[in-house]
Design a protein around this motif. Structure first.
Motif, PDB file in Angstrom:
ATOM      1  N   VAL A  60       0.861  -1.182   0.000  1.00  0.00           N
ATOM      2  CA  VAL A  60       0.000   0.000   0.000  1.00  0.00           C
ATOM      3  C   VAL A  60       0.899   1.234   0.000  1.00  0.00           C
ATOM      4  CG1 VAL A  60      -1.776   1.289   1.259  1.00  0.00           C
ATOM      5  CG2 VAL A  60      -1.836  -1.219   1.228  1.00  0.00           C
ATOM      6  N   PRO A  61       1.146   1.837  -1.165  1.00  0.00           N
ATOM      7  CA  PRO A  61       2.033   3.006  -1.202  1.00  0.00           C
ATOM      8  C   PRO A  61       1.376   4.219  -0.568  1.00  0.00           C
ATOM      9  CG  PRO A  61       1.078   2.628  -3.361  1.00  0.00           C
ATOM     10  CD  PRO A  61       0.645   1.474  -2.497  1.00  0.00           C
ATOM     11  N   GLU A  81      -9.682   6.289  -6.266  1.00  0.00           N
ATOM     12  CA  GLU A  81     -10.262   4.974  -6.022  1.00  0.00           C
ATOM     13  C   GLU A  81      -9.337   4.082  -5.187  1.00  0.00           C
ATOM     14  OE1 GLU A  81     -12.222   1.145  -8.404  1.00  0.00           O
ATOM     15  OE2 GLU A  81     -11.689   2.982  -9.469  1.00  0.00           O
ATOM     16  N   PRO A  82      -8.017   3.962  -5.515  1.00  0.00           N
ATOM     17  CA  PRO A  82      -7.132   3.181  -4.645  1.00  0.00           C
ATOM     18  C   PRO A  82      -7.116   3.686  -3.208  1.00  0.00           C
ATOM     19  CG  PRO A  82      -6.063   3.581  -6.745  1.00  0.00           C
ATOM     20  CD  PRO A  82      -7.324   4.403  -6.744  1.00  0.00           C
ATOM     21  N   GLY A  86      -8.464   1.583   0.132  1.00  0.00           N
ATOM     22  CA  GLY A  86      -7.392   1.153   1.020  1.00  0.00           C
ATOM     23  C   GLY A  86      -6.214   0.512   0.314  1.00  0.00           C
ATOM     24  N   ARG A  87      -6.157   0.627  -1.024  1.00  0.00           N
ATOM     25  CA  ARG A  87      -5.021   0.096  -1.777  1.00  0.00           C
ATOM     26  C   ARG A  87      -3.881   1.097  -1.880  1.00  0.00           C
ATOM     27  NH1 ARG A  87      -6.485  -0.380  -6.879  1.00  0.00           N
ATOM     28  NH2 ARG A  87      -8.606   0.435  -6.762  1.00  0.00           N
ATOM     29  N   ALA A  88      -4.131   2.309  -1.432  1.00  0.00           N
ATOM     30  CA  ALA A  88      -3.129   3.367  -1.371  1.00  0.00           C
ATOM     31  C   ALA A  88      -3.523   4.303  -0.245  1.00  0.00           C
ATOM     32  CB  ALA A  88      -3.045   4.125  -2.698  1.00  0.00           C
ATOM     33  N   ILE A 316      -0.493   3.232   7.417  1.00  0.00           N
ATOM     34  CA  ILE A 316      -0.479   4.208   8.500  1.00  0.00           C
ATOM     35  C   ILE A 316      -1.343   3.721   9.657  1.00  0.00           C
ATOM     36  CG2 ILE A 316      -1.077   6.576   9.143  1.00  0.00           C
ATOM     37  CD1 ILE A 316      -0.614   7.294   6.168  1.00  0.00           C
ATOM     38  N   ALA A 317      -2.526   3.212   9.333  1.00  0.00           N
ATOM     39  CA  ALA A 317      -3.426   2.730  10.378  1.00  0.00           C
ATOM     40  C   ALA A 317      -2.795   1.594  11.164  1.00  0.00           C
ATOM     41  CB  ALA A 317      -4.755   2.284   9.764  1.00  0.00           C
ATOM     42  N   GLU A 318      -2.109   0.689  10.477  1.00  0.00           N
ATOM     43  CA  GLU A 318      -1.462  -0.431  11.170  1.00  0.00           C
ATOM     44  C   GLU A 318      -0.329   0.040  12.066  1.00  0.00           C
ATOM     45  OE1 GLU A 318      -2.134  -4.159   8.088  1.00  0.00           O
ATOM     46  OE2 GLU A 318      -0.552  -2.690   7.670  1.00  0.00           O
TER      47      GLU A 318
END
Length: 326
Positions: A60-61, A81-82, A86-88, A316-318
C-alpha cells in the motif's frame, strides 16, 4: 534528541515492518533556482502503473502529494479509487514555493517551510491539507515537509490538523548549509514528538554499512571535505551511507543496507523516492527507459528480499494501531 521514554514501543506482534512513501510532486529543473511557476505534471500519468505494480506485491504506497498534484484532475482520477479502497494512502507534502498563499520571497531559505513565519507555514499547510481531503475524499494523516524543511512550529501545526505521523526527518543528513535543518544526530527509530503520544516521527531510513559503520556517525561527516576518500571507502566496502531510496542507490547497496537495518532491529523501515522519477528526464536519477526499468527492478528485488526475511508492509493505520498508546 528524543529522550529514552519518547521512543515508540510497538506491540510484540508488529515485528519489523516497512512503509513506502512517494514524494508525489511537480517536475522542475533540479539544477536551477526554485520558482512559483513554470513546472509541469507530465509524470502524474505514470502513477497508475506504479500503483498497479505495488498492488502486485501487496504493498500500500503512501502518496505524499503537494499542491500542484493535489489540484491535478488526472492525479485525483488515478489515486482516488485506490485511496478510497485502502489500496493506497494519501498524505501531505508541502512545497512552499508552489503552495498558496504566496506571501514570501521565493528563495532557498524560504523553500524550507519551517523557516516561514508560523502564520504563513500554518496557512500554506492548512490550505493544502484541506485541498487534499476535498479532492481525494480522505483526511491525510501523514506529512513530509518538502526538502525535509521542518521547523520549530511544524509539530504544533500538524497536531492542530489531525496529522498522526510526521516523516520529514532524514536522519544522517545535514541541510543547515542551505538554511535547512540538521538531522545528522537524530535516531532511526520512531519517537513521539514532544513526548505527547499523539504525533509520531517516523524518520526516513538511512544506515551506514561496512566494517567501519559503527564509526559512521562520527567519521562520515568529517569526510565531507574529502569526497575522494569518502568515495574510496564506499567502493572498498569499508564505509558507506545508504538511504533507503532507489535514487542514487544501487541494488547491491540497498541489500547491504537492509541487512544492517534488520541486524539493528529497526522496527519500521521508511523507503522513499520522487514521483517524477517514474518518467525519464525529470530527475537526475532516471534519464532513460533503461534507467526506469532499473528503478522498477530495484523495487522488485527489495520487495522480494523483505518478504523472504519476514518484513511485512504496513499502512499508516497499522503503524498507529500497533503503538502502546494507540
Amino acid at each position: 534528541m528524543p529522550d529514552a521514554h519518547d521512543f515508540v514501543r510497538f506491540s510484540s506482534g508488529f515485528g519489523q515492518r516497512f512503509i513506502l512513501t512517494v514524494d508525489t510532486e511537480e517536475e522542475f529543473d533540479w539544477e536551477r533556482p526554485l520558482r512559483a511557476n513554470g513546472h509541469t505534471l507530465h509524470s502524474v500519468s505514470r502513477l497508475a502503473k506504479f500503483q498497479q505494480f505495488c498492488e502486485g506485491f501487496g504493498i500500500v504506497p503512501i502518496y505524499l502529494v503537494d499542491y500542484p498534484v493535489a489540484t491535478s484532475r488526472l492525479a485525483v482520477d488515478i489515486l482516488s479509487e485506490p485511496v478510497r479502497q485502502g489500496r493506497a494512502e494519501i498524505g501531505v507534502q508541502l512545497h512552499p514555493w508552489v503552495s498558496p498563499p504566496f506571501e514570501e520571497e521565493v528563495n532557498q531559505f524560504n523553500s524550507f517551510a519551517g523557516n516561514l513565519s508560523p502564520e504563513l507555514e500554518r496557512a500554506k499547510f492548512t490550505q493544502l491539507r484541506d485541498t487534499i481531503e476535498r479532492n481525494f475524499g480522505q483526511p491525510p494523516q501523514i506529512y513530509r515537509a518538502g526538502r525535509y524543511g521542518v521547523g520549530p512550529n511544524t509539530a504544533r501545526i500538524l497536531r492542530e490538523n489531525g496529522i498522526a505521523i510526521d516523516t520529514s526527518v532524514r536522519s544522517r543528513f545535514d541541510y543547515s548549509a542551505h538554511g535547512g535543518p540538521n538531522f545528522r544526530e537524530l535516531p532511526l527509530e520512531p519517537w513521539w514528538i514532544d513526548g505527547t503520544g499523539t504525533l509520531m516521527e517516523a524518520p526516513l531510513t538511512t544506515v551506514y554499512t561496512g566494517p567501519l559503520r559503527h564509526c559512521g556517525p562520527w567519521l562520515y561527516p568529517r569526510l565531507w571535505r574529502a569526497p575522494r576518500l569518502r568515495g574510496a571507502l564506499a567502493r572498498a566496502g569499508m564505509l558507506d551511507r545508504v538511504p533507503f531510496t532507489p535514487e542514487g542507490v544501487t541494488e547491491a547497496e540497498i541489500l547491504r543496507g537492509i541487512e544492517v537495518a534488520l541486524e539493528e532491529r529497526l522496527p519500521l523501515l521508511v523507503f522513499s523516492f520522487h514521483s517524477p522519477s517514474l518518467q525519464p528526464g525529470h530527475t537526475p536519477y532516471v534519464r532513460s527507459e533503461d534507467e526506469l526499468d532499473t528503478l522498477y527492478g530495484w523495487w522488485r528485488k527489495v520487495f522480494e528480499v523483505l518478504a523472504r526475511k519476514g518484513v511485512r508492509p504496513a499502512s499508516i493505520a497499522e503503524v498507529m494501531a500497533a503503538t502502546e498508546l494507540a
